[in-house]
Design a protein around this motif. Sequence first.
Motif, PDB file in Angstrom:
ATOM      1  N   ALA A   1      -9.805  -3.689 -10.566  1.00 13.93           N
ATOM      2  CA  ALA A   1     -11.134  -3.306 -10.075  1.00 13.93           C
ATOM      3  C   ALA A   1     -11.070  -2.308  -8.916  1.00 13.93           C
ATOM      4  O   ALA A   1     -12.100  -1.731  -8.536  1.00 13.93           O
ATOM      5  N   LEU A   2      -9.901  -2.094  -8.349  1.00 17.34           N
ATOM      6  CA  LEU A   2      -9.760  -1.079  -7.297  1.00 17.34           C
ATOM      7  C   LEU A   2      -9.996   0.301  -7.905  1.00 17.34           C
ATOM      8  O   LEU A   2      -9.844   0.490  -9.120  1.00 17.34           O
ATOM      9  N   PRO A   3     -10.365   1.287  -7.094  1.00 17.13           N
ATOM     10  CA  PRO A   3     -10.583   2.640  -7.641  1.00 17.13           C
ATOM     11  C   PRO A   3      -9.372   3.141  -8.427  1.00 17.13           C
ATOM     12  O   PRO A   3      -8.223   2.808  -8.109  1.00 17.13           O
ATOM     13  N   ASP A   4      -9.657   3.929  -9.461  1.00 16.58           N
ATOM     14  CA  ASP A   4      -8.591   4.451 -10.324  1.00 16.58           C
ATOM     15  C   ASP A   4      -7.477   5.107  -9.513  1.00 16.58           C
ATOM     16  O   ASP A   4      -7.741   5.882  -8.598  1.00 16.58           O
ATOM     17  N   GLY A   5      -6.247   4.764  -9.856  1.00 15.30           N
ATOM     18  CA  GLY A   5      -5.080   5.361  -9.222  1.00 15.30           C
ATOM     19  C   GLY A   5      -4.631   4.669  -7.953  1.00 15.30           C
ATOM     20  O   GLY A   5      -3.543   4.955  -7.440  1.00 15.30           O
ATOM     21  N   THR A   6      -5.422   3.728  -7.425  1.00 15.47           N
ATOM     22  CA  THR A   6      -5.083   3.077  -6.153  1.00 15.47           C
ATOM     23  C   THR A   6      -3.776   2.284  -6.270  1.00 15.47           C
ATOM     24  O   THR A   6      -2.878   2.439  -5.429  1.00 15.47           O
ATOM     25  N   VAL A   7      -3.680   1.456  -7.291  1.00 10.52           N
ATOM     26  CA  VAL A   7      -2.485   0.613  -7.441  1.00 10.52           C
ATOM     27  C   VAL A   7      -1.248   1.483  -7.646  1.00 10.52           C
ATOM     28  O   VAL A   7      -0.219   1.278  -6.990  1.00 10.52           O
ATOM     29  N   GLU A   8      -1.355   2.477  -8.510  1.00 10.64           N
ATOM     30  CA  GLU A   8      -0.217   3.365  -8.781  1.00 10.64           C
ATOM     31  C   GLU A   8       0.240   4.080  -7.507  1.00 10.64           C
ATOM     32  O   GLU A   8       1.437   4.211  -7.251  1.00 10.64           O
ATOM     33  N   THR A   9      -0.717   4.519  -6.698  1.00 10.94           N
ATOM     34  CA  THR A   9      -0.388   5.196  -5.443  1.00 10.94           C
ATOM     35  C   THR A   9       0.286   4.242  -4.465  1.00 10.94           C
ATOM     36  O   THR A   9       1.278   4.598  -3.821  1.00 10.94           O
ATOM     37  N   LEU A  10      -0.252   3.017  -4.357  1.00 12.09           N
ATOM     38  CA  LEU A  10       0.333   2.039  -3.439  1.00 12.09           C
ATOM     39  C   LEU A  10       1.746   1.638  -3.837  1.00 12.09           C
ATOM     40  O   LEU A  10       2.566   1.295  -2.982  1.00 12.09           O
ATOM     41  N   LEU A  11       2.043   1.672  -5.129  1.00 14.06           N
ATOM     42  CA  LEU A  11       3.371   1.267  -5.599  1.00 14.06           C
ATOM     43  C   LEU A  11       4.444   2.330  -5.379  1.00 14.06           C
ATOM     44  O   LEU A  11       5.633   2.057  -5.562  1.00 14.06           O
ATOM     45  N   LEU A  12       4.055   3.534  -4.964  1.00 10.40           N
ATOM     46  CA  LEU A  12       5.034   4.594  -4.690  1.00 10.40           C
ATOM     47  C   LEU A  12       5.880   4.208  -3.469  1.00 10.40           C
ATOM     48  O   LEU A  12       5.357   3.645  -2.502  1.00 10.40           O
ATOM     49  N   PRO A  13       7.167   4.521  -3.495  1.00  9.57           N
ATOM     50  CA  PRO A  13       8.064   4.148  -2.376  1.00  9.57           C
ATOM     51  C   PRO A  13       7.571   4.624  -1.009  1.00  9.57           C
ATOM     52  O   PRO A  13       7.730   3.925  -0.011  1.00  9.57           O
ATOM     53  N   GLU A  14       6.947   5.798  -0.951  1.00  9.21           N
ATOM     54  CA  GLU A  14       6.485   6.318   0.340  1.00  9.21           C
ATOM     55  C   GLU A  14       5.300   5.530   0.911  1.00  9.21           C
ATOM     56  O   GLU A  14       4.961   5.690   2.085  1.00  9.21           O
ATOM     57  N   ASN A  15       4.689   4.674   0.098  1.00 12.66           N
ATOM     58  CA  ASN A  15       3.560   3.863   0.564  1.00 12.66           C
ATOM     59  C   ASN A  15       3.920   2.388   0.752  1.00 12.66           C
ATOM     60  O   ASN A  15       3.036   1.534   0.832  1.00 12.66           O
ATOM     61  N   LYS A  16       5.201   2.130   0.856  1.00 11.36           N
ATOM     62  CA  LYS A  16       5.692   0.742   0.966  1.00 11.36           C
ATOM     63  C   LYS A  16       5.075   0.006   2.155  1.00 11.36           C
ATOM     64  O   LYS A  16       4.643  -1.142   2.021  1.00 11.36           O
ATOM     65  N   ASP A  17       5.001   0.644   3.319  1.00 10.77           N
ATOM     66  CA  ASP A  17       4.456  -0.015   4.516  1.00 10.77           C
ATOM     67  C   ASP A  17       2.973  -0.320   4.370  1.00 10.77           C
ATOM     68  O   ASP A  17       2.508  -1.393   4.760  1.00 10.77           O
TER      69      ASP A  17
ATOM     70  N   GLY B   1       8.858  -5.174  -0.864  1.00 15.08           N
ATOM     71  CA  GLY B   1      10.007  -5.891  -0.309  1.00 15.08           C
ATOM     72  C   GLY B   1       9.651  -7.266   0.239  1.00 15.08           C
ATOM     73  O   GLY B   1      10.304  -7.755   1.166  1.00 15.08           O
ATOM     74  N   LEU B   2       8.630  -7.910  -0.321  1.00 18.67           N
ATOM     75  CA  LEU B   2       8.162  -9.185   0.213  1.00 18.67           C
ATOM     76  C   LEU B   2       8.519 -10.403  -0.648  1.00 18.67           C
ATOM     77  O   LEU B   2       8.157 -11.521  -0.288  1.00 18.67           O
ATOM     78  N   VAL B   3       9.207 -10.197  -1.758  1.00 18.73           N
ATOM     79  CA  VAL B   3       9.497 -11.315  -2.665  1.00 18.73           C
ATOM     80  C   VAL B   3      10.319 -12.395  -1.964  1.00 18.73           C
ATOM     81  O   VAL B   3      10.006 -13.588  -2.074  1.00 18.73           O
ATOM     82  N   ASP B   4      11.354 -12.000  -1.237  1.00 13.13           N
ATOM     83  CA  ASP B   4      12.193 -13.002  -0.563  1.00 13.13           C
ATOM     84  C   ASP B   4      11.388 -13.820   0.440  1.00 13.13           C
ATOM     85  O   ASP B   4      11.586 -15.032   0.565  1.00 13.13           O
ATOM     86  N   ALA B   5      10.468 -13.182   1.148  1.00  7.76           N
ATOM     87  CA  ALA B   5       9.628 -13.907   2.113  1.00  7.76           C
ATOM     88  C   ALA B   5       8.732 -14.911   1.399  1.00  7.76           C
ATOM     89  O   ALA B   5       8.531 -16.031   1.882  1.00  7.76           O
ATOM     90  N   LEU B   6       8.206 -14.529   0.238  1.00  5.43           N
ATOM     91  CA  LEU B   6       7.339 -15.437  -0.522  1.00  5.43           C
ATOM     92  C   LEU B   6       8.123 -16.550  -1.206  1.00  5.43           C
ATOM     93  O   LEU B   6       7.554 -17.552  -1.614  1.00  5.43           O
ATOM     94  N   LYS B   7       9.421 -16.360  -1.332  1.00  5.26           N
ATOM     95  CA  LYS B   7      10.277 -17.401  -1.899  1.00  5.26           C
ATOM     96  C   LYS B   7      10.913 -18.262  -0.789  1.00  5.26           C
ATOM     97  O   LYS B   7      11.617 -19.212  -1.070  1.00  5.26           O
ATOM     98  N   GLY B   8      10.639 -17.919   0.471  1.00  5.68           N
ATOM     99  CA  GLY B   8      11.230 -18.619   1.606  1.00  5.68           C
ATOM    100  C   GLY B   8      10.712 -20.036   1.768  1.00  5.68           C
ATOM    101  O   GLY B   8       9.908 -20.533   0.975  1.00  5.68           O
ATOM    102  N   ASP B   9      11.169 -20.684   2.834  1.00  9.40           N
ATOM    103  CA  ASP B   9      10.854 -22.093   3.065  1.00  9.40           C
ATOM    104  C   ASP B   9       9.368 -22.370   3.274  1.00  9.40           C
ATOM    105  O   ASP B   9       8.872 -23.416   2.896  1.00  9.40           O
ATOM    106  N   GLY B  10       8.656 -21.440   3.903  1.00 11.67           N
ATOM    107  CA  GLY B  10       7.235 -21.689   4.161  1.00 11.67           C
ATOM    108  C   GLY B  10       7.047 -22.681   5.298  1.00 11.67           C
ATOM    109  O   GLY B  10       7.931 -22.843   6.134  1.00 11.67           O
ATOM    110  N   PRO B  11       5.936 -23.362   5.337  1.00 14.76           N
ATOM    111  CA  PRO B  11       4.864 -23.319   4.341  1.00 14.76           C
ATOM    112  C   PRO B  11       4.019 -22.062   4.452  1.00 14.76           C
ATOM    113  O   PRO B  11       3.855 -21.500   5.526  1.00 14.76           O
TER     114      PRO B  11
END
Length: 194
Positions: A105-121, A82-92
């Motif tokens: 290069a992260l351990p196998d399954g790390t990215v997939e696990t992080l992308l799950l809705p329950e790991n959003k925070d 949920g950070l896209v709007d913040a990265l598109k904001g005024d900045g800098p």
Amino acid sequence: MVPPANSYVGPPVMKHLIALSAALALTAAPAFAETCQYTKQKTAHQVEAELVKGEWTKMDIVDTAAEAGQFETLLAAATAAGLVDALKGDGPLTVFAPTDEAFAALPDGTVETLLLPENKDQLAGILKLHVIAGSKVTSDQLAGQTLTVDTLNGEVAIDGTNGVMVNDATVVKADVMASNGVIHVIDKVLLPSS
């Protein structure tokens, strides 16, 4: 021979004008197509150079990263967190952007696990460690310095004495300018210390 302005142009003259116009259009078409193709090739070959020089500074950080083509995982993570709007904001903003290879290069399954809705925070916390808000820090400001800077989720150590390191990640491409900040491409994903 062109008839006077107030004279009638009959069908035979009109046929000749139409034929002449068609011939000119067919003659000009290959040259026009070649010009368009050259423009496309020029753009494709200069995209990276233009990004580095900051010639595309009308695009924000998200659009600049998307155009670069090597940050698909980062952009998917920013969307999931949920950070896209913040990265598109005024900045800098200053963003240390891990490449797709850095995420791979992260351990196998790390990215997939992080992308799950329950790991959003947790994902948001990791991504915020890559962002300095309120300033556009360029490589010339870091050169020769060793310092600690505050990100949106804690501190990172920056060592600019031999290239630029952010914690244990190396800046592989610096100063990719965007309308709302600057991107420094890094070769590792920064992870919180605990």
